[in-house]
Scaffold this motif. Structure first.
Motif, mmCIF file in Angstrom:
data_model
loop_
_atom_site.group_PDB
_atom_site.id
_atom_site.type_symbol
_atom_site.label_atom_id
_atom_site.label_comp_id
_atom_site.label_asym_id
_atom_site.label_seq_id
_atom_site.Cartn_x
_atom_site.Cartn_y
_atom_site.Cartn_z
ATOM 1 N N ALA A 60 14.206 14.434 -19.024
ATOM 2 C CA ALA A 60 15.536 14.327 -18.414
ATOM 3 C C ALA A 60 15.464 14.906 -17.004
ATOM 4 C CB ALA A 60 16.569 15.069 -19.250
ATOM 5 N N SER A 61 15.479 14.028 -16.016
ATOM 6 C CA SER A 61 15.321 14.440 -14.623
ATOM 7 C C SER A 61 16.673 14.640 -13.961
ATOM 8 C CB SER A 61 14.523 13.379 -13.860
ATOM 9 O OG SER A 61 13.270 13.180 -14.447
ATOM 10 N N GLY A 62 16.813 15.768 -13.282
ATOM 11 C CA GLY A 62 18.065 16.054 -12.598
ATOM 12 C C GLY A 62 18.606 17.386 -13.052
ATOM 13 N N SER A 63 19.178 18.114 -12.115
ATOM 14 C CA SER A 63 19.658 19.467 -12.420
ATOM 15 C C SER A 63 20.801 19.477 -13.417
ATOM 16 C CB SER A 63 20.078 20.159 -11.130
ATOM 17 O OG SER A 63 21.106 19.422 -10.483
ATOM 18 N N THR A 64 21.424 18.316 -13.596
ATOM 19 C CA THR A 64 22.537 18.193 -14.561
ATOM 20 C C THR A 64 22.152 18.702 -15.935
ATOM 21 O OG1 THR A 64 23.411 16.250 -13.423
ATOM 22 C CG2 THR A 64 24.041 16.541 -15.724
ATOM 23 N N PHE A 65 20.901 18.497 -16.305
ATOM 24 C CA PHE A 65 20.508 18.728 -17.693
ATOM 25 C C PHE A 65 20.069 20.163 -17.981
ATOM 26 C CE2 PHE A 65 21.065 14.407 -18.487
ATOM 27 C CZ PHE A 65 20.503 13.676 -17.459
ATOM 28 N N SER A 66 19.838 20.945 -16.954
ATOM 29 C CA SER A 66 19.275 22.272 -17.184
ATOM 30 C C SER A 66 20.203 23.172 -17.992
ATOM 31 C CB SER A 66 18.926 22.931 -15.855
ATOM 32 O OG SER A 66 20.101 23.113 -15.068
ATOM 33 N N THR A 67 21.494 22.972 -17.869
ATOM 34 C CA THR A 67 22.450 23.806 -18.612
ATOM 35 C C THR A 67 23.156 23.040 -19.723
ATOM 36 O OG1 THR A 67 24.171 23.285 -17.011
ATOM 37 C CG2 THR A 67 22.880 25.289 -16.617
ATOM 38 N N ALA A 68 22.840 21.770 -19.852
ATOM 39 C CA ALA A 68 23.552 20.921 -20.814
ATOM 40 C C ALA A 68 23.020 21.094 -22.224
ATOM 41 C CB ALA A 68 23.438 19.456 -20.408
ATOM 42 N N ILE A 69 23.899 20.893 -23.187
ATOM 43 C CA ILE A 69 23.440 20.709 -24.567
ATOM 44 C C ILE A 69 22.795 19.329 -24.614
ATOM 45 C CG2 ILE A 69 24.116 20.504 -26.983
ATOM 46 C CD1 ILE A 69 26.555 22.240 -26.326
ATOM 47 N N MET A 70 21.607 19.266 -25.151
ATOM 48 C CA MET A 70 20.885 17.988 -25.241
ATOM 49 C C MET A 70 20.802 17.542 -26.694
ATOM 50 S SD MET A 70 20.258 17.239 -22.143
ATOM 51 C CE MET A 70 19.202 15.807 -22.426
ATOM 52 N N GLY A 71 20.843 16.244 -26.887
ATOM 53 C CA GLY A 71 20.819 15.725 -28.241
ATOM 54 C C GLY A 71 19.890 14.546 -28.397
ATOM 55 N N TRP A 72 19.417 14.376 -29.600
ATOM 56 C CA TRP A 72 18.715 13.158 -29.999
ATOM 57 C C TRP A 72 19.665 12.360 -30.887
ATOM 58 C CZ3 TRP A 72 14.421 10.846 -28.381
ATOM 59 C CH2 TRP A 72 13.477 11.608 -27.678
ATOM 60 N N TYR A 73 19.752 11.085 -30.575
ATOM 61 C CA TYR A 73 20.591 10.159 -31.315
ATOM 62 C C TYR A 73 19.714 9.029 -31.847
ATOM 63 C CZ TYR A 73 24.321 12.371 -28.516
ATOM 64 O OH TYR A 73 25.178 13.265 -27.918
ATOM 65 N N ARG A 74 20.238 8.301 -32.819
ATOM 66 C CA ARG A 74 19.514 7.134 -33.296
ATOM 67 C C ARG A 74 20.497 6.056 -33.697
ATOM 68 N NH1 ARG A 74 16.959 9.422 -39.022
ATOM 69 N NH2 ARG A 74 18.934 9.488 -40.207
ATOM 70 N N GLN A 75 20.006 4.827 -33.596
ATOM 71 C CA GLN A 75 20.805 3.677 -34.004
ATOM 72 C C GLN A 75 19.932 2.742 -34.812
ATOM 73 O OE1 GLN A 75 22.847 1.508 -30.890
ATOM 74 N NE2 GLN A 75 24.359 0.772 -32.355
ATOM 75 N N ALA A 76 20.293 2.585 -36.069
ATOM 76 C CA ALA A 76 19.587 1.657 -36.948
ATOM 77 C C ALA A 76 20.259 0.292 -36.864
ATOM 78 C CB ALA A 76 19.614 2.183 -38.376
ATOM 79 N N PRO A 77 19.543 -0.764 -37.193
ATOM 80 C CA PRO A 77 20.129 -2.111 -37.135
ATOM 81 C C PRO A 77 21.411 -2.206 -37.955
ATOM 82 C CG PRO A 77 17.766 -2.238 -37.481
ATOM 83 C CD PRO A 77 18.132 -0.794 -37.596
ATOM 84 N N GLY A 78 22.461 -2.715 -37.331
ATOM 85 C CA GLY A 78 23.718 -2.909 -38.030
ATOM 86 C C GLY A 78 24.536 -1.652 -38.235
ATOM 87 N N LYS A 79 24.084 -0.538 -37.670
ATOM 88 C CA LYS A 79 24.793 0.721 -37.846
ATOM 89 C C LYS A 79 25.198 1.311 -36.502
ATOM 90 C CE LYS A 79 22.657 2.036 -42.227
ATOM 91 N NZ LYS A 79 21.956 3.118 -42.972
ATOM 92 N N ARG A 103 25.519 4.233 -33.649
ATOM 93 C CA ARG A 103 24.656 5.294 -33.157
ATOM 94 C C ARG A 103 25.145 6.629 -33.711
ATOM 95 N NH1 ARG A 103 23.841 4.830 -26.922
ATOM 96 N NH2 ARG A 103 22.883 2.886 -27.630
ATOM 97 N N GLU A 104 24.217 7.479 -34.105
ATOM 98 C CA GLU A 104 24.587 8.766 -34.683
ATOM 99 C C GLU A 104 23.770 9.894 -34.047
ATOM 100 O OE1 GLU A 104 23.566 9.246 -38.814
ATOM 101 O OE2 GLU A 104 21.576 8.389 -38.574
ATOM 102 N N LEU A 105 24.383 11.062 -34.018
ATOM 103 C CA LEU A 105 23.679 12.244 -33.527
ATOM 104 C C LEU A 105 22.753 12.762 -34.625
ATOM 105 C CD1 LEU A 105 23.387 14.499 -31.338
ATOM 106 C CD2 LEU A 105 25.209 15.710 -32.554
ATOM 107 N N VAL A 106 21.521 12.988 -34.262
ATOM 108 C CA VAL A 106 20.522 13.470 -35.208
ATOM 109 C C VAL A 106 20.349 14.982 -35.086
ATOM 110 C CG1 VAL A 106 18.087 13.368 -35.840
ATOM 111 C CG2 VAL A 106 19.302 11.273 -35.225
ATOM 112 N N ALA A 107 20.245 15.459 -33.855
ATOM 113 C CA ALA A 107 20.011 16.883 -33.624
ATOM 114 C C ALA A 107 20.448 17.234 -32.213
ATOM 115 C CB ALA A 107 18.532 17.232 -33.816
ATOM 116 N N SER A 108 20.818 18.486 -32.017
ATOM 117 C CA SER A 108 21.190 18.945 -30.683
ATOM 118 C C SER A 108 20.643 20.344 -30.449
ATOM 119 C CB SER A 108 22.709 18.930 -30.493
ATOM 120 O OG SER A 108 23.327 19.827 -31.386
#
Length: 117
Positions: A24-43, A45-50
């Motif tokens: 994640a490039s850019g100073s925006t992200f240094s203090t942000a909560i970051m998350g991994w999301y996923r989207q399965a076919p036909g579903k 998008r959901e948050l997996v972890a933060s």
């Protein structure tokens, strides 16, 4: 320039492991909560972890005990990792990173994870 680039996906057998990375490039992200999301076919998008800047973490119930999120804060780039163990076919999806809450302008291409024998 603000951008997020995911990598590390692939095809893995049930029970296997993968490690995803997000640059994640850019100073925006240094203090942000970051998350991994996923989207399965036909579903949806959901948050997996933060993970917070202070390394506090949260996980979806479906991945607790199997996935581990971590981050490495550099000056202008934050790298977010997702270690995925004991993978199941239900984990098959395109995985994305973004801030939490997510912002539309930060969605990248994602990385495909396929769990299949």
């Amino acid at each position: 320039q603000v951008q997020l680039v995911e990598s590390g996906g692939g095809l893995v057998q049930p029970g296997g492991s993968l490690r995803l990375s997000c640059a994640a490039s850019g100073s925006t992200f240094s203090t942000a909560i970051m998350g991994w999301y996923r989207q399965a076919p036909g579903k949806q998008r959901e948050l997996v972890a933060s993970i917070t800047r202070g390394l506090g973490t949260n996980y979806a119930d479906s991945v607790k005990g199997r996935f581990t999120i971590s981050r490495d804060n550099a000056k202008d780039t934050v790298t977010v990792y997702l270690q995925m163990n004991s993978l199941k076919p239900d984990d098959t999806a395109v995985y994305y990173c973004n801030t939490f809450p997510s912002r539309d302008r930060f969605w990248g291409q994602g990385t495909q994870v396929t769990v299949s024998s």
